[in-house]
Design a protein around this motif. Structure first.
Motif, short mmCIF file in Angstrom:
data_model
loop_
_atom_site.label_atom_id
_atom_site.label_comp_id
_atom_site.label_asym_id
_atom_site.label_seq_id
_atom_site.Cartn_x
_atom_site.Cartn_y
_atom_site.Cartn_z
N SER A 44 0.84 -1.20 0.00
CA SER A 44 0.00 0.00 0.00
C SER A 44 0.87 1.25 0.00
CB SER A 44 -0.92 0.01 1.22
OG SER A 44 -1.80 -1.10 1.22
N VAL A 45 0.28 2.37 -0.38
CA VAL A 45 0.96 3.66 -0.32
C VAL A 45 0.45 4.40 0.92
CG1 VAL A 45 1.43 5.86 -1.46
CG2 VAL A 45 1.19 3.76 -2.82
N ILE A 46 1.38 4.77 1.79
CA ILE A 46 1.06 5.40 3.07
C ILE A 46 1.67 6.80 3.11
CG2 ILE A 46 1.32 5.23 5.57
CD1 ILE A 46 1.59 2.19 5.21
N ASP A 115 3.91 12.41 12.83
CA ASP A 115 3.84 10.95 12.79
C ASP A 115 2.45 10.42 12.46
OD1 ASP A 115 6.58 10.75 13.46
OD2 ASP A 115 6.11 10.90 15.59
N ALA A 116 1.51 11.30 12.13
CA ALA A 116 0.19 10.82 11.69
C ALA A 116 0.34 10.10 10.36
CB ALA A 116 -0.77 12.00 11.55
N GLU A 117 -0.40 9.00 10.20
CA GLU A 117 -0.32 8.20 8.98
C GLU A 117 -1.71 7.96 8.39
OE1 GLU A 117 1.63 4.50 9.63
OE2 GLU A 117 3.60 5.38 10.02
N VAL A 118 -1.75 7.84 7.08
CA VAL A 118 -3.01 7.50 6.41
C VAL A 118 -2.67 6.69 5.16
CG1 VAL A 118 -3.04 9.66 5.08
CG2 VAL A 118 -5.16 8.39 5.46
N VAL A 119 -3.44 5.65 4.92
CA VAL A 119 -3.27 4.83 3.72
C VAL A 119 -4.11 5.46 2.61
CG1 VAL A 119 -3.58 2.55 2.69
CG2 VAL A 119 -2.89 2.74 5.09
N VAL A 120 -3.46 5.92 1.55
CA VAL A 120 -4.19 6.59 0.47
C VAL A 120 -4.45 5.66 -0.71
CG1 VAL A 120 -3.47 8.93 1.03
CG2 VAL A 120 -2.02 7.52 -0.42
N ALA A 121 -3.68 4.59 -0.84
CA ALA A 121 -3.89 3.62 -1.93
C ALA A 121 -3.60 2.23 -1.37
CB ALA A 121 -2.99 3.93 -3.11
N ARG A 122 -4.61 1.40 -1.35
CA ARG A 122 -4.46 0.05 -0.78
C ARG A 122 -3.98 -0.93 -1.83
NH1 ARG A 122 -6.22 -0.15 4.25
NH2 ARG A 122 -7.65 1.47 5.00
N GLY A 123 -3.09 -1.79 -1.40
CA GLY A 123 -2.56 -2.80 -2.30
C GLY A 123 -3.60 -3.83 -2.68
N GLY A 124 -3.44 -4.41 -3.86
CA GLY A 124 -4.38 -5.43 -4.31
C GLY A 124 -4.22 -6.73 -3.53
N ARG A 125 -5.30 -7.44 -3.37
CA ARG A 125 -5.27 -8.71 -2.64
C ARG A 125 -4.68 -9.81 -3.52
NH1 ARG A 125 -10.91 -10.98 -0.62
NH2 ARG A 125 -11.10 -11.25 -2.89
N GLY A 126 -3.86 -10.66 -2.91
CA GLY A 126 -3.28 -11.78 -3.65
C GLY A 126 -4.33 -12.82 -4.00
N GLY A 127 -4.14 -13.47 -5.14
CA GLY A 127 -5.10 -14.48 -5.57
C GLY A 127 -4.91 -15.79 -4.82
#
Length: 367
Positions: A44-46, A115-127
C-alpha cells in the motif's frame, strides 16, 4: 529561494500476486492433490507527517510513486511474499486532495500531527491458489485466482503551515525583524517592501519549561487587493488559517495621525475578503519601529489607543524596546485560547541537514 507549498503526484499501490496452479508429485503419494499457494498482497501507499520537513519541494522533482507488487504463489502450498508498503513523508500541515468520480476534489487526508499516517492507496489482494478450490466434486481444479490490481490515484498536495502565532501586516512592517529577535530564525531583512517572499518559521521556548514551545509563522506582507491576487496574492493567506491567533504588526512609519489605525483595518479587510472566520480570529496589535519617532508622537498614539479601547503594544524590534510585555502577552494568549489542544512540535534541522531545505528558511530553536 522558493517556498514550494503545492505539488501534484500520482500514487499506485502494488498489485496482488497470482495464485498458483500446482499438483503434488510425490513417489509414495498415489493420488496427489492440488497444492498451489496463494499470491502475496500488494504493498500500500502510506502518507506520514514528518516534523523535519518544511516544504513539498521533493514532490516537484519526482511525481510518480509505486508500491511493490505481491509475489505469485508457488507449489507445495508456498504463498508468495507480500509487497512492501511505500511510505511517503510529508510536512506537518499537508492537505491531500484526490479527484473523485464526480470530478470534484475531496480531502482524503489532513496531516495535522507529527507521525500521523493515512493509507491513500491500498494494495491489491493476492489471488488464491488452486488448493482452495478442491471439493468432493472437483478434486483436481486446474485454475487459480488472479491477483487484484492496487488502487491508483492522482493526488494534489497542499501545505498549510501549522503555527501558534501568525505574524501579519503590511510590507516592511518589521515582521522578520521581530521573529529574528524572539527566536533563532534568521530571515532576510532589508529596508524595502516584500523582502520576505516565503513564510519563515521561528520557535520560542518557555524559560520555565523548555518542553513548552510556541511556533511563530512570519507571513509575507499583505497589501490592498491581496485577497484578489494582488501583490503576493492568496498564496500565503491560506497559511494564516492554520494559526491559533494573529500578531498584527504595523510600522509607525505607515501611520497617518488623522486615521492611525487605517493600516490595521486595511489588512483586516483583506482577511475578511479571503475568509470571514479568519478575520474574526483573535489578534494582538503591535506598533513597531517606535525608535524612528519622537517620544511625544509615541505618547500621543498610546493615549489615542487607550481612548479608542484598543490594546496596542508599542515596540522597536530592532532596538529591543517594549518586547518583554509583548512576549509575555503572546504566552498568555497561547495558554488561554487553547490550553488543551496538542501543540505541533517542529523539530529543528541538524546543521548537516541545512542544505537539504534550500527552498524555505530552516527552523533553528534558540535554547
Amino acid at each position: 529561494m522558493r517556498f514550494v507549498d503545492e505539488a501534484q503526484i500520482s500514487v499506485k499501490a502494488g498489485k496482488g500476486g497470482h495464485g498458483c496452479v500446482s499438483f503434488r508429485r510425490e513417489k509414495y503419494v498415489p493420488r496427489g492433490g492440488p497444492d498451489g499457494g496463494d499470491g502475496g498482497d500488494g504493498g500500500s501507499v502510506i502518507l506520514k507527517a514528518d516534523g523535519r520537513l518544511l516544504s513539498l519541494y521533493d514532490f516537484r522533482l519526482k511525481r510518480h510513486y509505486e508500491a511493490q507488487n505481491g509475489q505469485p504463489g508457488m507449489g507445495s502450498q508456498c504463498c508468495g511474499r507480500k509487497g512492501e508498503n511505500l511510505t511517503l513523508h510529508l510536512p506537518v500541515g499537508t492537505l491531500v486532495y484526490a479527484r473523485g468520480e464526480d470530478g470534484e476534489e475531496h480531502v482524503v487526508a489532513d496531516l495535522t500531527a507529527p507521525d500521523a499516517e493515512v493509507v491513500v492507496a491500498r494494495g491489491g489482494r493476492g489471488g488464491l491458489g488452486n488448493e482452495h478450490f478442491k471439493s468432493a466434486t472437483m478434486r483436481a481444479p486446474r485454475f487459480a485466482q488472479p491477483g487484484e490490481p492496487g488502487e491508483e490515484f492522482e493526488l494534489r498536495l497542499e501545505l498549510k503551515i501549522l503555527a501558534d502565532v501568525g505574524i501579519i501586516g503590511l510590507p516592511n512592517a518589521g515582521k522578520s525583524t521581530f521573529i529574528s529577535r524572539v527566536s533563532a530564525a534568521r530571515p532576510k531583512i532589508a529596508a524595502y517592501p516584500f523582502t520576505t517572499l516565503t513564510p519563515n518559521l521561528g520557535v520560542m521556548i518557555d524559560e520555565v519549561d523548555p518542553e513548552i514551545r510556541m511556533v511563530l509563522a512570519d507571513i509575507p506582507g499583505l497589501i490592498e487587493g491581496a485577497s484578489a491576487g494582488q501583490g503576493l496574492g492568496t498564496r500565503f493567506l491560506k497559511h494564516v488559517e492554520r494559526t491559533r491567533f494573529l500578531l498584527h504588526i504595523l510600522s509607525i512609519e505607515d501611520i497617518d495621525d488623522a486615521n492611525p489605525w487605517a493600516g490595521f483595518d486595511l489588512v483586516n479587510e483583506e482577511l475578511r475578503s479571503f475568509d470571514e472566520e479568519l478575520a474574526a480570529r483573535t489578534q494582538v496589535e503591535v506598533i513597531n519601529k517606535i525608535d524612528l519617532a519622537d517620544q511625544e508622537r509615541v505618547a500621543a498614539l498610546q493615549a489615542r489607543a487607550q481612548a479608542d479601547g484598543r490594546e496596542i503594544f508599542f515596540i522597536s524590534a530592532r532596538e529591543q524596546l517594549g518586547m518583554e510585555p509583548l512576549v509575555a502577552r503572546l504566552w498568555a494568549m497561547r495558554e488561554e485560547l487553547d490550553r488543551h489542544a496538542p501543540f505541533v512540535h517542529l523539530r529543528a534541522a541538524e546543521p548537516e541537514q541545512e542544505e537539504t531545505f534550500d527552498d524555505i528558511e530552516v527552523i533553528y530553536v534558540r535554547e
